[in-house]
Each structure stands twice: as structure tokens, then as C-alpha cells.
Design an enzyme around this catalytic site. Structure first.
Site, PDB file in Angstrom:
ATOM      1  N   LYS A   1      -3.824 -11.174   0.840  1.00  0.00           N
ATOM      2  CA  LYS A   1      -3.305  -9.743   0.454  1.00  0.00           C
ATOM      3  C   LYS A   1      -2.569  -9.738  -0.577  1.00  0.00           C
ATOM      4  O   LYS A   1      -2.036 -10.928  -1.188  1.00  0.00           O
ATOM      5  CB  LYS A   1      -2.411  -9.301   1.713  1.00  0.00           C
ATOM      6  CG  LYS A   1      -3.083  -9.431   3.213  1.00  0.00           C
ATOM      7  CD  LYS A   1      -3.954  -8.333   3.216  1.00  0.00           C
ATOM      8  CE  LYS A   1      -4.660  -8.097   4.657  1.00  0.00           C
ATOM      9  NZ  LYS A   1      -5.707  -6.967   4.642  1.00  0.00           N
TER      10      LYS A   1
ATOM     11  N   SER B   1     -11.581  -6.370   2.037  1.00  0.00           N
ATOM     12  CA  SER B   1     -10.430  -5.714   1.762  1.00  0.00           C
ATOM     13  C   SER B   1     -10.018  -5.748   0.460  1.00  0.00           C
ATOM     14  O   SER B   1      -9.040  -5.042   0.062  1.00  0.00           O
ATOM     15  CB  SER B   1      -9.225  -6.359   2.707  1.00  0.00           C
ATOM     16  OG  SER B   1      -9.048  -7.441   2.354  1.00  0.00           O
TER      17      SER B   1
END
Length: 216
Positions: A171, A135
Site C-alpha cells: 500500500k 489494487s
């Protein structure tokens, strides 16, 4: 437990730890040079120069001398000296337990894998997580180790280890007035939006302050 797209983050070393950076930047501005021009004039790679100017890993003594010589500066700018610190590497499962218990990873615990060294200034409860997933590509690769410091404030845009409904991931963190937005670097993963009035079990475990690169 971790999300499929779990991965690490980005190194975040502040410029104040490198006293010569501002001097170098001012000299470049005066000459109208960018990192590419300084690289050409000094013989130091553009990647090394850019990393140092952004507050990353300091230059070696030899590269330091080449840069200040190319800029016409006197050799009076101090070279930063940082002492490495041994950081325990823990599992994603333990990272989740960390969030559940709302406690810091105990000082001196060896962790689940071989510890790693970090030159970034961290608090006593910092720990490492080995990256999985894609990611955060292309900047961060699977197998890299993210160094997480739970005592560093998580500002907007910073890379953080977060806990969402029992799952742990890394994140980019954005705190807006009514919602939290979690972003991946890889565009194939959509943003995660958490409304502050929802019942989502969310918390920030810690901020990623360094990344130890996996060498193949």
C-alpha cells in the site's frame, strides 16, 4: 496469507544516483522545454526521458548523447553505471512470517522462486514479492515483482509492504499524528485507517524500492 487486493508498488530510485539529471533539468528549464519537447528535438522517447528525470532507470549511452546534443551541452556529463544485484523472491506467507519474527530475510537465501536482478541500490536483506491483485493498477500489473528493502525508511507517500492483523499487502503509506492511512492506487479500493490507540497488529515490513516488470 495476503489480502485480495495485494499488489506491488512503485519503483523509487533517488536522483542523486544519476548525476546528470540535475544538469538536464536545468538545461530544459533554461530553454523552456518539457519532456515532450526534448523528445521531439532529441529523438528519444518521452517515456524514457520522463522516467530518467524522475530518478528511474538511466538512459543508454546512445540516448544520453542524443539528449545532451539536443540541449547543446558538452559531452562531459557522466553516464551512471549500476551493477545489478541478485534478489531472492519469497512468498507472501514468508513475508508474513518475516513480520511475525521481526527479523530480516536472511542474506543469501534463494527464496521460493527464481531470483531476480535489480539495479537499485538495496541493503543485504532486500527481497522480492510477486504481485497479485489489482489494487495498484494501472501503474503496477499482476505478475510484476516488487523489490522490498526493510532497511529503507518509509516516508509518507512511499509504497510499502505492510502487515495488518496477520495479512500482508502492499500500500501507499501515510503516517499522521493519530492514525496510519494505507491507500491503494486503484480507486475501487477504499483507504484503510488504523488509529494509533487501537489494538490493531500493524507494522511496516519494508519499503518497495524497485519493481521488476513482468514481460509476456
Amino acid at each position: 496469507m495476503f489480502m485480495e487486493d495485494d499488489i506491488t508498488d512503485v519503483q523509487d530510485k533517488k536522483q542523486e544516483d544519476f548525476p546528470f539529471v540535475k544538469v538536464i533539468q536545468d538545461a530544459m528549464a533554461l530553454l523552456g522545454w518539457n519532456a515532450s519537447r526534448l523528445s521531439k528535438e532529441s529523438g528519444v522517447s518521452e517515456a524514457t526521458i520522463s522516467r530518467s528525470l524522475k530518478g528511474g532507470r538511466g538512459m543508454s549511452g546512445a540516448n544520453h548523447d542524443k539528449v545532451i546534443k539536443a540541449l547543446g551541452l558538452l559531452k562531459t556529463i557522466p553516464i551512471p553505471t549500476l551493477q545489478p544485484r541478485l534478489i531472492p523472491v519469497i512468498s507472501w506467507i514468508h513475508a508474513g512470517e518475516f513480520a511475525e519474527a521481526a527479523n530480516h530475510w536472511p542474506v543469501g537465501v534463494s527464496g521460493d522462486g527464481e531470483p531476480v536482478y535489480s539495479y537499485v541500490k538495496t541493503g543485504p536483506h532486500a527481497f522480492g514479492l510477486r504481485v497479485e491483485g489489482d489494487s495498484m493498477l494501472p501503474r503496477i500489473m499482476p505478475g510484476d515483482i516488487a523489490i522490498v528493502d526493510p532497511e529503507v525508511r518509509s516516508d509518507n507517500g512511499s509504497t510499502c509492504v505492510v502487515y495488518v492483523n496477520g495479512e500482508t499487502s502492499i500500500k501507499f503509506f501515510w503516517d499522521h499524528e493519530t492514525e496510519i492511512v494505507l491507500k491503494s492506487m486503484n480507486d475501487k479500493y477504499p483507504d484503510i485507517t488504523i488509529h494509533k490507540d487501537s489494538k490493531v497488529d500493524f507494522r511496516v515490513i519494508g519499503r518497495v524500492v524497485d519493481v521488476r516488470i513482468k514481460f509476456f
